[in-house]
Design an enzyme around this catalytic site. Structure first.
Site, PDB file in Angstrom:
ATOM      1  N   SER B  46       0.876  -1.166   0.000  1.00 21.85           N
ATOM      2  CA  SER B  46       0.000   0.000   0.000  1.00 21.85           C
ATOM      3  C   SER B  46       0.915   1.218   0.000  1.00 21.85           C
ATOM      4  O   SER B  46       1.758   1.355   0.889  1.00 21.85           O
ATOM      5  CB  SER B  46      -0.889  -0.017   1.242  1.00 21.85           C
ATOM      6  OG  SER B  46      -1.880   0.981   1.115  1.00 21.85           O
ATOM      7  N   GLU B  47       0.767   2.100  -0.987  1.00 24.20           N
ATOM      8  CA  GLU B  47       1.799   3.134  -1.185  1.00 24.20           C
ATOM      9  C   GLU B  47       1.840   4.183  -0.081  1.00 24.20           C
ATOM     10  O   GLU B  47       2.772   4.959  -0.016  1.00 24.20           O
ATOM     11  CB  GLU B  47       1.693   3.776  -2.572  1.00 24.20           C
ATOM     12  CG  GLU B  47       0.437   4.592  -2.839  1.00 24.20           C
ATOM     13  CD  GLU B  47      -0.615   3.773  -3.566  1.00 24.20           C
ATOM     14  OE1 GLU B  47      -0.635   2.544  -3.405  1.00 24.20           O
ATOM     15  OE2 GLU B  47      -1.428   4.387  -4.292  1.00 24.20           O
TER      16      GLU B  47
END
Lengths: 239, 213
Positions: B46-47
């Site tokens: 998840s960035e």
């Protein structure tokens, strides 16, 4: 050791705010935002701000309350989709907006804090983002030059700190906070827990105190959630 | 019958391989997590700063400090790790992520992708999309084959501002699967959804493509 600890947000910001300044604000969406400091900036009323932050809060919370009070002149962000007032102010020309790809924004801040004035990245080559910027070829690939970013003030949210300003963040509330802590001419931090010197785990300090000028224990942490998403109890866990 | 959203997500899951670190975009790409084959180990990034995304929490167990890039509450796994946005994008821009599956507005023969702005409309921002397409080893786009107006979205050249130039490896629509290969070779139609004919695909596509089904 200079005493970095202050009693509250207003005291921690005392003498640091001026019209037209640039402020970096940590957080991703509403996660890990310095909500006490944002409220104190609203209370102070300082205006014509350029705010560097991945997002701009929502209507009525986070940086959204500075928009409501017309304190922000320009936003530097990667995504602003959650805020109706933002759209309205932008479309009426009352608010300037500079979009940066999220990774470019993070790296610009990291670079600024590390004394690096510019760097090259593949992100954005051939797109609107690269317009007017130097593009250079390295090893047969094209890269665009992006500038490091610094701010007059960085406002940061951490989970835990000691009086030295050594910080630890919690889970995904870390996000942009560590880089912003390094890139402010002054950096002010609000924490949920202020612990005695010696109580931080020295091997797990995410931001060493050298980057921090002032800190305080936040009075209130509302910690709103933008999209509460759950699964039914009976569902099998999918890893 | 053409594929529905779930079918498209299941087909996109066919691009996963054991040991992959993967970033899934918002929308249909998020559904891909539900189709990870049994026994395959895939780590979701998840960035906003997490590796090893777990499922959504049970009601009452949400944690405001634990969200995904779509700002939804999630959970951690025993193998999860947290890091800053700079470290997150070092993974993405440094080529350490094997696969990015994301949505699209337009894909072109030359491998260009447009998925972040429509001129004249309020622009929400590119978020991490430009970094993902520039840095991730393999880029798979999942999108509707046509606009609601019927206008094609697989084009000779994108007419919307692009997110990345020559970045798309594979395109999955409700009609089939196209090898784009970053524009280095002609576009090839490599799979058709059940009941879909090559003629139907041709009628709904502006790009020229070879048929290899």
């Amino acid at each position: 050791m200079a005493d970095k600890v202050r009693g509250n947000a207003a005291a921690a910001l005392d003498g640091l705010l001026f019209d037209g300044m640039t402020i970096m604000a940590g957080g991703f969406g509403l996660c890990g935002i310095p909500e006490n400091l944002i409220a104190a900036i609203r209370e102070h009323g300082v205006k014509d701000l350029t705010v560097i932050s991945n997002n701009c809060g929502i209507d009525g919370f986070g940086l959204g309350i500075l928009l409501e009070n017309r304190q922000i002149k320009k936003m530097v962000s990667s995504y602003v989709g959650e805020n109706k007032l933002f759209e309205q102010l932008y479309l009426s020309g009352e608010l300037e907006l500079e979009f940066n790809p999220q990774g470019t924004l993070a790296e610009r801040i990291r670079a600024g804090g590390a004394g690096i004035p510019a760097f090259f990245t593949r992100t954005g080559v051939g797109t609107l983002v690269a317009e007017g910027k130097e593009v250079r070829e390295f090893d047969g690939e094209l890269y665009v030059m992006e500038r490091g970013l610094i701010a007059d003030l960085s406002i940061v949210k951490a989970w835990k700190a000691d009086a030295e300003g050594n910080l630890a963040y919690r889970k995904t509330a870390r996000n942009f906070n560590p880089m912003m802590a390094t890139a402010g001419k002054a950096t002010v931090v609000e924490v949920e827990q202020l612990v005695a010197i010696g109580e931080m785990d020295k091997d797990n300090i995410h931001t060493p105190g050298i980057f921090i000028d002032r800190l305080f224990k936040g009075a209130v942490f509302e910690k709103r959630i933008e999209r509460v998403t759950t699964r039914p109890r009976e569902e099998k866990v999918v890893a | 019958m053409a594929w529905n959203r779930e079918d498209m997500a299941a087909r996109a899951a066919g691009e996963l391989r054991d040991g992959f670190y993967v970033n899934l975009g918002i929308g249909i790409p998020t559904l891909v997590a539900n189709y990870i084959p049994e026994g395959m180990h895939v780590t979701l990034q998840s960035e906003n700063g997490m590796l090893g995304m777990g499922p959504f929490p049970y009601e009452g167990e949400e944690d405001a400090d634990l969200i995904n890039a779509g700002k939804q509450t999630i959970t951690e796994l025993d193998s999860s790790s947290y890091f800053s946005s700079a470290d997150s994008f070092a993974m993405i821009r440094g080529g350490h992520i094997a696969l990015s599956i994301l949505g699209g507005m337009q894909v072109a023969e030359n491998g260009d992708l447009a998925n972040w702005m429509v001129p004249g409309k309020m622009v929400k921002g590119m978020g991490g999309a430009m970094d993902l397409v520039a840095g991730v080893k393999r880029v798979v786009v999942v999108m509707d084959h046509c606009e609601k107006t019927g206008a094609p979205k697989l084009l000779k050249r994108c007419n919307l501002p692009i997110t990345g130039a020559g970045v798309v490896d594979l395109l999955i629509t409700e009609l089939g699967v196209f090898e784009i290969n970053r524009g280095k070779t002609p576009v090839r139609l490599i799979e058709l959804a059940p009941g879909v004919t090559v003629d139907e695909v041709k009628a709904k596509t502006e790009a020229s493509f070879e048929v290899a089904v």
